[in-house]
Motif scaffolding. Sequence first.
Motif, PDB file in Angstrom:
ATOM      1  N   UNK A   1       0.830  -1.204   0.000  1.00  0.00           N
ATOM      2  CA  UNK A   1       0.000   0.000   0.000  1.00  0.00           C
ATOM      3  C   UNK A   1       0.864   1.255   0.000  1.00  0.00           C
ATOM      4  N   UNK A   2       1.918   1.261   0.798  1.00  0.00           N
ATOM      5  CA  UNK A   2       2.789   2.430   0.870  1.00  0.00           C
ATOM      6  C   UNK A   2       3.464   2.710  -0.470  1.00  0.00           C
ATOM      7  N   UNK A   3       3.883   1.644  -1.137  1.00  0.00           N
ATOM      8  CA  UNK A   3       4.530   1.813  -2.446  1.00  0.00           C
ATOM      9  C   UNK A   3       3.556   2.428  -3.449  1.00  0.00           C
ATOM     10  N   UNK A   4       2.350   1.877  -3.503  1.00  0.00           N
ATOM     11  CA  UNK A   4       1.359   2.368  -4.463  1.00  0.00           C
ATOM     12  C   UNK A   4       0.910   3.788  -4.131  1.00  0.00           C
ATOM     13  N   UNK A   5       0.701   4.068  -2.851  1.00  0.00           N
ATOM     14  CA  UNK A   5       0.300   5.422  -2.463  1.00  0.00           C
ATOM     15  C   UNK A   5       1.372   6.435  -2.840  1.00  0.00           C
ATOM     16  N   UNK A   6       2.627   6.088  -2.596  1.00  0.00           N
ATOM     17  CA  UNK A   6       3.729   6.995  -2.942  1.00  0.00           C
ATOM     18  C   UNK A   6       3.823   7.189  -4.449  1.00  0.00           C
ATOM     19  N   UNK A   7       3.638   6.100  -5.189  1.00  0.00           N
ATOM     20  CA  UNK A   7       3.726   6.190  -6.653  1.00  0.00           C
ATOM     21  C   UNK A   7       2.650   7.113  -7.215  1.00  0.00           C
ATOM     22  N   UNK A   8       1.410   6.910  -6.803  1.00  0.00           N
ATOM     23  CA  UNK A   8       0.321   7.705  -7.377  1.00  0.00           C
ATOM     24  C   UNK A   8       0.350   9.146  -6.874  1.00  0.00           C
ATOM     25  N   UNK A   9       0.818   9.361  -5.654  1.00  0.00           N
ATOM     26  CA  UNK A   9       0.970  10.730  -5.173  1.00  0.00           C
ATOM     27  C   UNK A   9       2.053  11.452  -5.972  1.00  0.00           C
ATOM     28  N   UNK A  10       3.160  10.752  -6.244  1.00  0.00           N
ATOM     29  CA  UNK A  10       4.229  11.346  -7.052  1.00  0.00           C
ATOM     30  C   UNK A  10       3.747  11.612  -8.476  1.00  0.00           C
ATOM     31  N   UNK A  11       2.995  10.655  -9.034  1.00  0.00           N
ATOM     32  CA  UNK A  11       2.461  10.834 -10.385  1.00  0.00           C
ATOM     33  C   UNK A  11       1.499  12.019 -10.438  1.00  0.00           C
ATOM     34  N   UNK A  12       0.708  12.177  -9.384  1.00  0.00           N
ATOM     35  CA  UNK A  12      -0.219  13.313  -9.332  1.00  0.00           C
ATOM     36  C   UNK A  12       0.542  14.634  -9.306  1.00  0.00           C
ATOM     37  N   UNK A  13       1.606  14.700  -8.525  1.00  0.00           N
ATOM     38  CA  UNK A  13       2.396  15.929  -8.458  1.00  0.00           C
ATOM     39  C   UNK A  13       3.035  16.250  -9.808  1.00  0.00           C
ATOM     40  N   UNK A  14       3.488  15.220 -10.511  1.00  0.00           N
ATOM     41  CA  UNK A  14       4.058  15.428 -11.850  1.00  0.00           C
ATOM     42  C   UNK A  14       3.000  15.979 -12.800  1.00  0.00           C
ATOM     43  N   UNK A  15       1.799  15.402 -12.757  1.00  0.00           N
ATOM     44  CA  UNK A  15       0.725  15.858 -13.638  1.00  0.00           C
ATOM     45  C   UNK A  15       0.326  17.296 -13.328  1.00  0.00           C
ATOM     46  N   UNK A  16       0.348  17.672 -12.058  1.00  0.00           N
ATOM     47  CA  UNK A  16       0.012  19.051 -11.702  1.00  0.00           C
ATOM     48  C   UNK A  16       1.083  20.018 -12.193  1.00  0.00           C
ATOM     49  N   UNK A  17       2.349  19.607 -12.146  1.00  0.00           N
ATOM     50  CA  UNK A  17       3.419  20.448 -12.690  1.00  0.00           C
ATOM     51  C   UNK A  17       3.222  20.654 -14.189  1.00  0.00           C
ATOM     52  N   UNK A  18       2.870  19.580 -14.871  1.00  0.00           N
ATOM     53  CA  UNK A  18       2.612  19.676 -16.307  1.00  0.00           C
ATOM     54  C   UNK A  18       1.413  20.581 -16.580  1.00  0.00           C
ATOM     55  N   UNK A  19       0.398  20.464 -15.748  1.00  0.00           N
ATOM     56  CA  UNK A  19      -0.793  21.303 -15.901  1.00  0.00           C
ATOM     57  C   UNK A  19      -0.459  22.779 -15.724  1.00  0.00           C
ATOM     58  N   UNK A  20       0.411  23.086 -14.778  1.00  0.00           N
ATOM     59  CA  UNK A  20       0.799  24.478 -14.545  1.00  0.00           C
ATOM     60  C   UNK A  20       1.463  25.089 -15.771  1.00  0.00           C
ATOM     61  N   UNK A  21       2.220  24.285 -16.500  1.00  0.00           N
ATOM     62  CA  UNK A  21       2.848  24.777 -17.729  1.00  0.00           C
ATOM     63  C   UNK A  21       1.777  25.092 -18.773  1.00  0.00           C
ATOM     64  N   UNK A  22       0.778  24.214 -18.879  1.00  0.00           N
ATOM     65  CA  UNK A  22      -0.303  24.436 -19.845  1.00  0.00           C
ATOM     66  C   UNK A  22      -1.102  25.683 -19.478  1.00  0.00           C
ATOM     67  N   UNK A  23      -1.264  25.919 -18.177  1.00  0.00           N
ATOM     68  CA  UNK A  23      -2.006  27.098 -17.727  1.00  0.00           C
ATOM     69  C   UNK A  23      -1.366  28.383 -18.260  1.00  0.00           C
ATOM     70  N   UNK A  24      -0.056  28.391 -18.369  1.00  0.00           N
ATOM     71  CA  UNK A  24       0.641  29.597 -18.813  1.00  0.00           C
ATOM     72  C   UNK A  24       0.270  30.004 -20.237  1.00  0.00           C
TER      73      UNK A  24
END
Length: 334
Positions: A165-188
């Motif tokens: 569970x810890x591995x999967x939670x960390x993976x998807x949380x990290x993936x979410x943060x990456x997607x939000x960073x990508x989204x911020x670039x698109x917002x610009x």
Amino acid sequence: MKKFRLALHCQILLALVAGVLFGIILTPYVKWVEWMGTVFLRALRMVIIPLVIVSIVSGVSQIGSAGAMGRLGGKTILYYLSTSTLAILTGLFFVNLIRPGVGADTGFSQEVDGLLLEGTSFGETLIRIIPENLFRAMAQDEILPVIFFSLLFGFFITRVKRQHRKVLESFFEAAFQVMMKLTLVIILITPFGVFGIIARNVARMLTEHGGDTGALLQLAGNLGMYMLTVLLGLSVHALVILPLIQRFVGGISPMKHFRAVTTPLVTAFSTSSAMATLPLTLDAVEHRDGVSNKISSFTLPLGATINMDGTALYECVAAMFIAQAYGIQPDFAQ
């Protein structure tokens, strides 16, 4: 000295106005700028499915117990049903009060035969939420099956052994943060995208009417009362009903919330797509409105799919307008 920087929503509004003017004045040259709107929409759609998956899985896995998830889901569905019902009732009230279809010249002079009414039952709709092939659903932008799978996946992460569970939670949380960073670039690039979209749409409307702005104004005049009814209903719902719910049910400041989501609102108005604006909405409510990821990642993707208050109000008014225009004139109860 502090460097002046125009707020993003102001940039978008200026881009919207500039797009209208460009589409009217420089119609033949729109092809040189419409690519900006195309690139912007493709970039938004590129991140929608991955963002929905990782945000829901991350959020649901953080909720924890089935009881907590059930309570959140119940409150969410209750809110969505309530606001959609209020939107429909608001539309019914104004369309029966103003009666925009009575005597309206819609320009419909031809009868259409042979139209078949095809419908899908509620049961079939529920069955289709279960994806036969997840990847096909993703490729075809069928968002409800993707949400359903993501909810299940996120929930069952909480059912596996702690180390997994810890591995999967960390993976998807990290993936979410990456997607939000990508989204911020698109917002610009949002102002450029809005400019291209509006310029293209205005030019297209002018082209369809032979470049005659007078024809567009005449069409707007014929449907003026209808548009006024829709706008009035939407304004009351957005500026009166929803703020009252936010204040007395949610206990939050409507003005604070409005300022936080101004950019997604303006972008949604420009693109006519709540789903395309989802990445911007997630960013706004989490970073500017202070909503936790486990709440926003569950409620927003679902809401962008099934909680379309504006669409419900608009379709209600449209149906009543057409009925009135053809002399059916149903009363409020009908």
